[in-house]
Scaffold this motif. Structure first.
Motif, short mmCIF file in Angstrom:
data_model
loop_
_atom_site.label_atom_id
_atom_site.label_comp_id
_atom_site.label_asym_id
_atom_site.label_seq_id
_atom_site.Cartn_x
_atom_site.Cartn_y
_atom_site.Cartn_z
N ALA A 126 32.92 -34.46 71.04
CA ALA A 126 33.20 -33.38 71.98
C ALA A 126 34.37 -33.85 72.84
O ALA A 126 34.27 -34.87 73.53
N VAL A 127 35.48 -33.13 72.77
CA VAL A 127 36.70 -33.61 73.41
C VAL A 127 37.50 -32.44 73.97
O VAL A 127 37.47 -31.33 73.44
N ARG A 128 38.21 -32.71 75.04
CA ARG A 128 39.04 -31.69 75.66
C ARG A 128 40.34 -31.52 74.87
O ARG A 128 41.20 -32.40 74.87
N ILE A 129 40.48 -30.38 74.20
CA ILE A 129 41.70 -30.04 73.47
C ILE A 129 41.92 -28.53 73.63
O ILE A 129 41.06 -27.73 73.27
N GLY A 130 43.07 -28.16 74.16
CA GLY A 130 43.38 -26.75 74.37
C GLY A 130 43.63 -26.01 73.07
O GLY A 130 43.94 -26.63 72.04
N PRO A 131 43.51 -24.68 73.09
CA PRO A 131 43.67 -23.86 71.87
C PRO A 131 44.99 -24.08 71.14
O PRO A 131 45.02 -24.10 69.90
N ALA A 132 46.08 -24.29 71.85
CA ALA A 132 47.39 -24.41 71.21
C ALA A 132 47.53 -25.68 70.37
O ALA A 132 48.38 -25.74 69.47
N ARG A 133 46.71 -26.68 70.63
CA ARG A 133 46.85 -27.98 69.95
C ARG A 133 45.75 -28.25 68.93
O ARG A 133 45.77 -29.28 68.26
N ARG A 134 44.80 -27.35 68.81
CA ARG A 134 43.62 -27.63 67.97
C ARG A 134 43.96 -27.83 66.50
O ARG A 134 43.51 -28.80 65.87
N ALA A 135 44.72 -26.93 65.92
CA ALA A 135 45.02 -27.02 64.49
C ALA A 135 45.73 -28.33 64.17
O ALA A 135 45.36 -29.03 63.20
N LEU A 136 46.72 -28.67 64.97
CA LEU A 136 47.46 -29.91 64.74
C LEU A 136 46.57 -31.13 64.89
O LEU A 136 46.58 -32.04 64.05
N ARG A 137 45.78 -31.15 65.93
CA ARG A 137 44.92 -32.31 66.20
C ARG A 137 43.85 -32.48 65.11
O ARG A 137 43.52 -33.59 64.71
#
Length: 226
Positions: A126-137
């Motif tokens: 469970a980690v803080r990742i915003g919507p704009a970066r999810r696919a890349l991450r």
């Protein structure tokens, strides 16, 4: 009476009284610190050092409460892990792969991510990742987990992992059990494809037991995570 005696006692006696109370207090403080460390250690998986199921659940819920829609809940399942365990390197090779996976997940999630081993070759983050970066991450995570692992003296073993993820803004909830169920279903939708799958609302309604997709390990025994 006792307080009056302490008040008018000579300086040396008062120091002795203070010391007599301070020593047991210090002892109890050390005991409390030691007990807390033991409890913390007990919540961690001895092989990988990751949080166990209950410890992960606690931290994951705290992360969701703090960051809400900007949290990504990820489930990871190693592909063909039984073949590694049953191969020439045996369980020692399997242990190396599990430990390497834990290290990679921890590095990917960063210091503020909650990373746990749910059991066997299954992990959760469970980690803080915003919507704009999810696919890349998520793509980066899949590639990271697919790197070969050295099991002994330069011998490498190929590994791969299936990755499913879920987020509160897509599913409309911060309930960890719902998010994990959806991530689990998404993970199996992309099993053995080499690509991560981000859950949509359809994944949240897959039949489940104890918050897990029916037939998955952990569905027969009710746990705190459920």
């Amino acid at each position: 009476m006792a307080s009056t005696v302490r008040l008018h006692a000579p300086l040396g006696q008062r120091a002795l009284l203070i010391t007599s109370f301070a020593v047991p207090l210090a002892g109890w403080t050390l005991h409390a610190v030691s007990l807390r460390r033991k409890l913390t250690a007990a919540r961690r998986d001895p092989l990988t050092g990751l949080l166990g199921r209950d410890g992960y659940t606690t931290q994951a819920r705290q992360t969701l409460a703090r960051y809400g829609d900007n949290v990504l809940v990820v489930l990871v399942d190693l592909d063909h892990f039984k073949q590694i365990n049953d191969g020439p390197g045996g369980h020692a090779a399997g242990d190396r792969v599990l430990a390497a996976t834990a290290t990679r997940l921890t590095a990917w999630a960063g210091s503020r991510g909650a990373v746990g081993r749910l059991g066997g070759d299954e992990f959760a983050v469970a980690v803080r990742i915003g919507p704009a970066r999810r696919a890349l991450r998520l793509t980066q995570l899949t590639q990271l987990l697919a790197q070969p692992v050295e099991i002994e003296d330069g011998v490498l073993v190929d590994v791969a992992a299936s990755v499913g993820a879920a987020s509160p803004d897509v599913l409309g909830t911060t309930d960890l059990s719902v998010l994990q169920r959806a991530a689990d279903a998404a993970m199996y939708a992309g099993k053995h494809t080499g690509r991560p799958v981000l859950a949509d609302r359809s994944h949240a309604v897959v039949p489940s037991i104890n918050g897990r997709r029916a037939g998955r390990p952990g569905t027969t025994t009710l746990g705190r995570a459920a």
